[in-house]
Write a protein that holds these residues in place. Sequence first.
Motif, short mmCIF file in Angstrom:
data_model
loop_
_atom_site.label_atom_id
_atom_site.label_comp_id
_atom_site.label_asym_id
_atom_site.label_seq_id
_atom_site.Cartn_x
_atom_site.Cartn_y
_atom_site.Cartn_z
N THR A 1 0.90 -1.27 0.04
CA THR A 1 -0.19 -0.05 -0.11
C THR A 1 0.91 1.25 -0.14
OG1 THR A 1 -0.15 0.09 2.43
CG2 THR A 1 -2.06 -1.19 1.20
N TYR A 2 0.22 2.45 -0.49
CA TYR A 2 0.95 3.40 -0.50
C TYR A 2 0.02 4.74 -0.06
CZ TYR A 2 3.89 0.88 -3.64
OH TYR A 2 4.57 -0.43 -4.28
N ARG A 3 0.85 5.75 0.72
CA ARG A 3 0.30 6.78 1.03
C ARG A 3 0.08 7.75 -0.03
NH1 ARG A 3 -1.14 7.96 6.27
NH2 ARG A 3 0.17 6.41 7.11
N LEU A 4 -1.14 8.21 -0.21
CA LEU A 4 -1.16 9.32 -1.03
C LEU A 4 -0.96 10.72 -0.62
CD1 LEU A 4 -5.10 8.53 -2.45
CD2 LEU A 4 -2.72 7.94 -3.56
N PRO A 5 -0.41 11.56 -1.51
CA PRO A 5 -0.06 12.89 -1.07
C PRO A 5 -1.12 13.82 -0.67
CG PRO A 5 0.91 12.34 -3.22
CD PRO A 5 -0.20 11.27 -2.84
N ASP A 6 -0.83 14.82 0.06
CA ASP A 6 -2.08 15.47 0.88
C ASP A 6 -2.82 16.26 -0.32
OD1 ASP A 6 -1.24 14.85 3.29
OD2 ASP A 6 0.03 16.39 3.53
N GLY A 7 -2.30 16.65 -1.55
CA GLY A 7 -3.04 17.39 -2.46
C GLY A 7 -3.90 16.38 -3.46
N VAL A 8 -4.21 15.02 -3.06
CA VAL A 8 -4.92 14.24 -3.93
C VAL A 8 -6.20 14.48 -3.40
CG1 VAL A 8 -5.55 12.09 -4.55
CG2 VAL A 8 -2.95 12.65 -4.27
N SER A 9 -7.32 14.63 -4.15
CA SER A 9 -8.64 14.76 -3.84
C SER A 9 -9.38 13.60 -3.59
CB SER A 9 -9.61 15.69 -4.74
OG SER A 9 -9.48 14.86 -5.91
N ASP A 10 -10.40 13.48 -2.96
CA ASP A 10 -11.11 12.28 -2.67
C ASP A 10 -11.67 11.56 -3.98
OD1 ASP A 10 -10.74 12.62 0.14
OD2 ASP A 10 -12.78 13.36 0.47
N GLU A 11 -11.98 12.48 -4.89
CA GLU A 11 -12.40 11.96 -5.96
C GLU A 11 -11.33 11.41 -6.77
OE1 GLU A 11 -13.01 15.28 -4.99
OE2 GLU A 11 -15.15 14.95 -4.59
N ALA A 12 -10.34 11.63 -6.89
CA ALA A 12 -9.06 11.13 -7.65
C ALA A 12 -8.56 10.09 -6.87
CB ALA A 12 -7.96 12.25 -7.50
N ALA A 13 -8.56 10.00 -5.36
CA ALA A 13 -8.46 8.81 -4.80
C ALA A 13 -9.27 7.56 -4.89
CB ALA A 13 -8.15 9.07 -3.36
N VAL A 14 -10.51 7.99 -5.02
CA VAL A 14 -11.33 6.72 -5.63
C VAL A 14 -11.28 6.32 -6.91
CG1 VAL A 14 -13.85 6.20 -6.14
CG2 VAL A 14 -13.40 7.57 -3.98
N MET A 15 -10.76 7.12 -7.85
CA MET A 15 -10.46 6.71 -9.20
C MET A 15 -9.47 5.88 -9.34
SD MET A 15 -11.03 6.83 -12.30
CE MET A 15 -11.25 8.09 -13.55
N LEU A 16 -8.15 6.11 -8.46
CA LEU A 16 -6.89 5.20 -8.47
C LEU A 16 -7.18 4.17 -7.85
CD1 LEU A 16 -4.48 8.17 -7.54
CD2 LEU A 16 -4.64 7.21 -9.69
N ALA A 17 -7.99 4.03 -6.69
CA ALA A 17 -8.09 3.10 -5.84
C ALA A 17 -9.19 1.98 -6.36
CB ALA A 17 -8.55 3.30 -4.21
N ASP A 18 -10.13 2.35 -6.88
CA ASP A 18 -11.34 1.53 -7.28
C ASP A 18 -11.59 1.53 -8.91
OD1 ASP A 18 -13.58 0.07 -6.82
OD2 ASP A 18 -14.94 1.52 -7.00
N ILE A 19 -11.91 2.52 -9.58
CA ILE A 19 -12.26 2.46 -10.85
C ILE A 19 -11.21 2.10 -11.72
CG2 ILE A 19 -13.27 3.82 -12.62
CD1 ILE A 19 -14.59 5.51 -10.43
N LEU A 20 -10.10 2.55 -11.84
CA LEU A 20 -9.04 2.32 -12.64
C LEU A 20 -8.68 1.30 -12.73
CD1 LEU A 20 -7.22 3.56 -14.64
CD2 LEU A 20 -5.50 4.15 -12.81
N PRO A 21 -8.29 0.29 -11.43
CA PRO A 21 -7.89 -0.99 -11.57
C PRO A 21 -8.81 -2.06 -12.10
CG PRO A 21 -7.34 0.08 -9.21
CD PRO A 21 -8.05 0.79 -10.19
#
Length: 53
Positions: free
Chosen positions: A18-38
Amino acid sequence: MDGVQAELTRVPFADLSTYRLPDGVSDEAAVMLADILPIAYEVGVLNGPPGKR
């Protein structure tokens, strides 16, 4: 572990996968990276028709 969608889960060796996301990443972008993209990658690329890769 194939995958999980839950509020809490125990992941063996999570400190190595697992990797910690930088502080500037929005919740919407985090969801995209963690769920939709894979999921899109697995369905479209890994399980897509042969010869289309």
